[in-house]
Scaffold this active site. Structure first.
Site, PDB file in Angstrom:
ATOM      1  N   GLU A 441      27.816  -9.112   9.652  1.00 19.37           N
ATOM      2  CA  GLU A 441      26.563  -8.355   9.777  1.00 19.37           C
ATOM      3  C   GLU A 441      25.784  -8.366   8.467  1.00 19.37           C
ATOM      4  OE1 GLU A 441      24.918  -7.429  12.153  1.00 19.37           O
ATOM      5  OE2 GLU A 441      26.511  -7.912  13.569  1.00 19.37           O
TER       6      GLU A 441
HETATM    7  C1  LIG Z   1      35.846 -12.241  11.653  1.00 18.88           C
HETATM    8  C2  LIG Z   1      34.394 -12.583  11.713  1.00 18.88           C
HETATM    9  C3  LIG Z   1      33.619 -12.131  12.770  1.00 18.88           C
HETATM   10  C4  LIG Z   1      32.271 -12.481  12.854  1.00 18.88           C
HETATM   11  N1  LIG Z   1      31.533 -12.118  13.957  1.00 18.88           N
HETATM   12  C5  LIG Z   1      30.312 -12.673  14.142  1.00 18.88           C
HETATM   13  C6  LIG Z   1      29.615 -12.520  15.388  1.00 18.88           C
HETATM   14  O1  LIG Z   1      30.063 -11.815  16.288  1.00 18.88           O
HETATM   15  N2  LIG Z   1      28.438 -13.169  15.557  1.00 18.88           N
HETATM   16  C7  LIG Z   1      27.905 -13.956  14.588  1.00 18.88           C
HETATM   17  O2  LIG Z   1      26.843 -14.524  14.803  1.00 18.88           O
HETATM   18  N3  LIG Z   1      28.526 -14.107  13.386  1.00 18.88           N
HETATM   19  C8  LIG Z   1      29.712 -13.501  13.154  1.00 18.88           C
HETATM   20  N4  LIG Z   1      30.367 -13.674  11.963  1.00 18.88           N
HETATM   21  C9  LIG Z   1      29.723 -14.429  10.905  1.00 18.88           C
HETATM   22  C10 LIG Z   1      29.316 -13.578   9.718  1.00 18.88           C
HETATM   23  O3  LIG Z   1      28.244 -12.735  10.074  1.00 18.88           O
HETATM   24  C11 LIG Z   1      28.986 -14.539   8.557  1.00 18.88           C
HETATM   25  O4  LIG Z   1      30.222 -15.110   8.140  1.00 18.88           O
HETATM   26  C12 LIG Z   1      28.293 -13.843   7.415  1.00 18.88           C
HETATM   27  O5  LIG Z   1      27.018 -13.427   7.799  1.00 18.88           O
HETATM   28  C13 LIG Z   1      28.153 -14.753   6.184  1.00 18.88           C
HETATM   29  O6  LIG Z   1      27.731 -16.046   6.527  1.00 18.88           O
HETATM   30  P1  LIG Z   1      28.578 -17.304   6.010  1.00 18.88           P
HETATM   31  O7  LIG Z   1      29.989 -17.070   6.320  1.00 18.88           O
HETATM   32  O8  LIG Z   1      27.946 -18.519   6.529  1.00 18.88           O
HETATM   33  O9  LIG Z   1      28.420 -17.249   4.435  1.00 18.88           O
HETATM   34  P2  LIG Z   1      27.207 -17.869   3.597  1.00 18.88           P
HETATM   35  O10 LIG Z   1      25.929 -17.516   4.206  1.00 18.88           O
HETATM   36  O11 LIG Z   1      27.494 -19.290   3.343  1.00 18.88           O
HETATM   37  O12 LIG Z   1      27.362 -17.047   2.242  1.00 18.88           O
HETATM   38  C14 LIG Z   1      28.381 -17.344   1.245  1.00 18.88           C
HETATM   39  C15 LIG Z   1      28.167 -16.416   0.054  1.00 18.88           C
HETATM   40  O13 LIG Z   1      26.875 -16.645  -0.511  1.00 18.88           O
HETATM   41  C16 LIG Z   1      26.132 -15.435  -0.571  1.00 18.88           C
HETATM   42  N5  LIG Z   1      24.728 -15.722  -0.327  1.00 18.88           N
HETATM   43  C17 LIG Z   1      24.183 -16.528   0.593  1.00 18.88           C
HETATM   44  N6  LIG Z   1      22.852 -16.547   0.498  1.00 18.88           N
HETATM   45  C18 LIG Z   1      22.527 -15.704  -0.497  1.00 18.88           C
HETATM   46  C19 LIG Z   1      21.320 -15.270  -1.088  1.00 18.88           C
HETATM   47  N7  LIG Z   1      20.142 -15.685  -0.641  1.00 18.88           N
HETATM   48  N8  LIG Z   1      21.382 -14.394  -2.112  1.00 18.88           N
HETATM   49  C20 LIG Z   1      22.556 -13.928  -2.556  1.00 18.88           C
HETATM   50  N9  LIG Z   1      23.725 -14.305  -2.048  1.00 18.88           N
HETATM   51  C21 LIG Z   1      23.728 -15.174  -1.039  1.00 18.88           C
HETATM   52  C22 LIG Z   1      26.728 -14.537   0.502  1.00 18.88           C
HETATM   53  O14 LIG Z   1      26.521 -13.173   0.201  1.00 18.88           O
HETATM   54  C23 LIG Z   1      28.196 -14.929   0.423  1.00 18.88           C
HETATM   55  O15 LIG Z   1      28.830 -14.205  -0.598  1.00 18.88           O
HETATM   56  C24 LIG Z   1      31.692 -13.273  11.830  1.00 18.88           C
HETATM   57  C25 LIG Z   1      32.480 -13.698  10.741  1.00 18.88           C
HETATM   58  C26 LIG Z   1      33.811 -13.376  10.687  1.00 18.88           C
HETATM   59  C27 LIG Z   1      34.628 -13.911   9.534  1.00 18.88           C
END
Ligand SMILES: Cc1cc2nc3c(=O)[nH]c(=O)nc-3n(C[C@H](O)[C@H](O)[C@H](O)COP(=O)(O)OP(=O)(O)OC[C@H]3O[C@@H](n4cnc5c(N)ncnc54)[C@H](O)[C@@H]3O)c2cc1C
Length: 603
Positions: A441
């Site tokens: 989220e």
């Molecule tokens: C168990 C689990 C359940 C989930 N459930 C759902 C679900 O039901 N539906 C769904 O759609 N998704 C779901 N997710 C996905 C989750 O919302 C994402 O993993 C999360 O939003 C982060 O995206 P990412 O993993 O691609 O990380 P990335 O976006 O690649 O981010 C990696 C790091 O970079 C940082 N970062 C990225 N961009 C910026 C910026 N502009 N400024 C500062 N920092 C930045 C982030 O804070 C993070 O620390 C789930 C994930 C997990 C692990």
């Protein structure tokens, strides 16, 4: 196995003596339905259901996890039966729209229940939790037919929902999504693409799953402006509105993960699945935000629920476990050693948990009132005012309560010593379960950018003012009260500093946008500590007032005062470090070249 008692006494204290819930409910359009008796019955029955039905499944759910067999996801034993009881009890429809099988009760009641569910079984609670978000998005943006078709089934719990945003190449940056929606001859769309990490994307609890999916239309503009929202059911509704033909959406794999094992985290494949546009083309992200705002507060409540249950179990252990004598001399001379609750450092850990959990509850119940008021607003001006405050507090609820939630569950392990690290006691599960709440989220980093960048600085600080004004008003009202000086004086100072820090970052950001990102997480944590300080000051004031009337349960109020003092003296000083780091600016973060970070291990 850990135990759990819903903190009903504390709920009542916050509702009746701090936030004046009786008056709040009496002013809502549902005033006739939400009587004190109804509220008590819901809280008590919620406490029973979560303790008797959900709590016993928490450990087994963690151990068994979910299984993918022949494309079907099987949840841990007992989950399906518990969900059936939940539906039977009418819980899914609690705050749902009465036009669509809902009971129309205030959102805040659902949030109170949610805290109890999260304390007793977070992984299970995510199945109905996602349905709630899906229902909200459809209620606000769905067509009349979509509401009649899907909202009714989501509200009565026979179908559940999921939220499909994330793809392998994008989580934070949804502008990068690749899932496509192509119009078909029947007036709908065919959705093709892969979504990952989808919570409750597939399971065996309900007859059907309503996926809300972000995808791009063929003529979509680049980036986030080109995203549309679609409702894609697992089974297409038949002529009677029941689950009919199977749609081309399936679970390709389950993720193996650190915590919340009982919740299915799915790779979802959409292979030309039939979907229906929700809202206008290319405006999907705005629709999804409705769902995400509800879900963000929901995740903050997850942090709160885990803090509470970890605290309850750490406290019981600390009263029981005998180790060493108290520094000032033996306390329980008939025993070979004193209980560890005698030691200052164990008390520090317990009070940290208690102060953060009870402080978090006040914040959540305040946000819950705002959510009720948004729903019940009688004019656009009123709605906008309340929405601004809720918008400001949402990233604080989400990110601050999950950051400190992780800390508090870790302290729970520490109180147990080595036994906390052993699975049998259940304390390490809370840490593993809590870890995800800081990520999904929107990560803490993203919530912090939302708070400082989107909400506070974009409004030139205007979004912050109504809340800091409330704090100012409270401080003014109690400045002549000597008994409150220990709270009011530091609070007034911090409140003024909050504005100063905002201004300082805003000025720097005009020269260099990186300043916003450099300050944001410290700003969020600072904001969180000051926000909780406001509520702890109110709790102290309510406790003083109650103690003046010699109540039977004076000990409860004395403990409130002592916890408020602990918060002010032992947790609030953390704002000093955050303020320093906010002022430190972006230079040290941005000076190093990206290629120089790893020079120490460069091959
Ligand atoms: C168990 C689990 C359940 C989930 N459930 C759902 C679900 O039901 N539906 C769904 O759609 N998704 C779901 N997710 C996905 C989750 O919302 C994402 O993993 C999360 O939003 C982060 O995206 P990412 O993993 O691609 O990380 P990335 O976006 O690649 O981010 C990696 C790091 O970079 C940082 N970062 C990225 N961009 C910026 C910026 N502009 N400024 C500062 N920092 C930045 C982030 O804070 C993070 O620390 C789930 C994930 C997990 C692990």
């Amino acid at each position: 196995m850990p135990s759990y008692q819903a903190p009903l006494r504390d709920f009542r204290f916050v509702m009746d003596e701090i936030l004046d819930y009786p008056r709040h409910y009496a002013q809502l359009p549902q005033a006739d339905e939400v009587t004190p008796d109804v509220v008590s019955a819901i809280l008590e029955e919620g406490a029973r259901f979560t303790r008797e039905v959900l709590l016993p499944l928490n450990r087994t759910g963690d151990e068994q996890g979910c299984r993918l067999e022949g494309g079907e996801v099987l949840t841990p034993s007992g989950f399906k039966e518990a969900y059936a009881q939940y539906v039977e009890g009418g819980w899914p429809s609690l705050a749902g729209d009465t036009a669509y099988h809902g009971q129309g009760l205030p959102t805040s009641l659902g949030m109170m229940l949610s805290e109890m569910v999260c304390s007793s079984n977070l992984a299970w609670g995510m199945y109905p939790g996602l349905s709630q978000g899906a229902a909200d998005a459809l209620r606000h943006h769905g067509s009349v037919e979509q509401k009649a078709q899907y909202l009714t089934k989501l509200n009565d719990g026979t179908w559940t929902g999921s939220m499909c945003l994330t793809e392998p190449q994008c989580g934070t940056d949804l502008g990068l999504i690749k899932t496509r929606a192509r119009p078909d001859e029947a007036g709908g769309y065919l959705i093709t693409g892969t979504k990952i990490f989808i919570s409750a994307g597939e399971h065996d609890l309900a007859e059907n799953i309503v996926h809300l999916v972000l995808a791009k239309l063929p003529d979509a503009p680049e980036g986030t402006k080109g995203i549309s929202l679609f409702v894609v059911p697992k089974y297409l509704p038949d002529a009677e509105g029941e689950a009919g033909e199977r749609n081309a959406v399936s679970c390709g794999a389950l993720e193996h993960k650190m915590g919340i094992h009982g919740n299915a985290t799915c790779v979802m494949n959409f292979d030309g699945a039939r979907g229906y546009l929700v809202g206008e083309p290319h405006k999907g992200l705005a629709c999804m935000f409705t769902m995400m705002n509800v879900a963000r507060i929901g995740v903050g409540i997850q942090g709160l629920g885990l803090m509470e249950v970890s605290f309850q179990n750490a406290l019981a252990y600390a009263r029981d476990r005998l180790q060493m004598r108290a520094l000032s001399g033996a306390r329980e001379t008939d025993k070979p050693a004193d209980p560890i609750i005698s030691h200052p450092d164990v008390r520090r850990m317990l009070l940290t948990q208690k102060a953060l959990a009870e402080g978090g509850r006040m914040l959540v119940l305040h946000a819950a009132q705002l959510a009720d008021r948004v729903e019940g607003a009688t004019s656009d001006v009123e709605r906008e005012t309340v929405e601004t405050e809720l918008g400001l507090l949402t990233p604080i609820v989400k990110a601050f309560l999950t950051e400190v939630g992780f800390e508090a569950t870790n302290e729970g392990v520490q109180v147990f010593g080595g036994h906390g690290y052993i699975r049998e006691w259940g304390m390490e599960q809370y840490v593993r379960d809590a870890r995800i709440t800081r990520l999904y989220e929107g990560t803490t980093g993203i919530q912090a950018l939302d708070l400082l960048g989107r909400k506070v600085l974009m409004s030139q600080g205007e979004a912050l003012k109504p809340f800091t004004k409330q704090i100012h008003k409270f401080c003014k009202a109690h400045e002549a009260n000597d008994a409150m000086a220990e709270f009011v004086m530091p609070l007034a100072k911090l409140n003024a500093e909050w504005g100063d820090l905002t201004m300082a970052v805003g000025m720097k950001a005009m020269q260099d946008r990186e300043e916003v990102g450099a300050a944001s997480v410290d700003y969020l944590m600072y904001s969180g500590y000051v926000t909780l300080a406001f509520f702890w000051a109110r709790a102290a004031q309510a406790a003083h007032q109650a103690l003046a009337s010699n109540p039977d349960d004076a000990a409860f109020y004395r403990a409130k005062l002592e916890t408020a003092r602990f918060y002010y003296q032992r947790l609030l000083p953390r704002t000093r470090a955050h303020a320093e780091m906010i002022r430190a600016g972006s230079e040290t973060l941005m000076a190093m070249q990206a290629e120089d970070f790893g020079l120490g291990f460069a091959m």
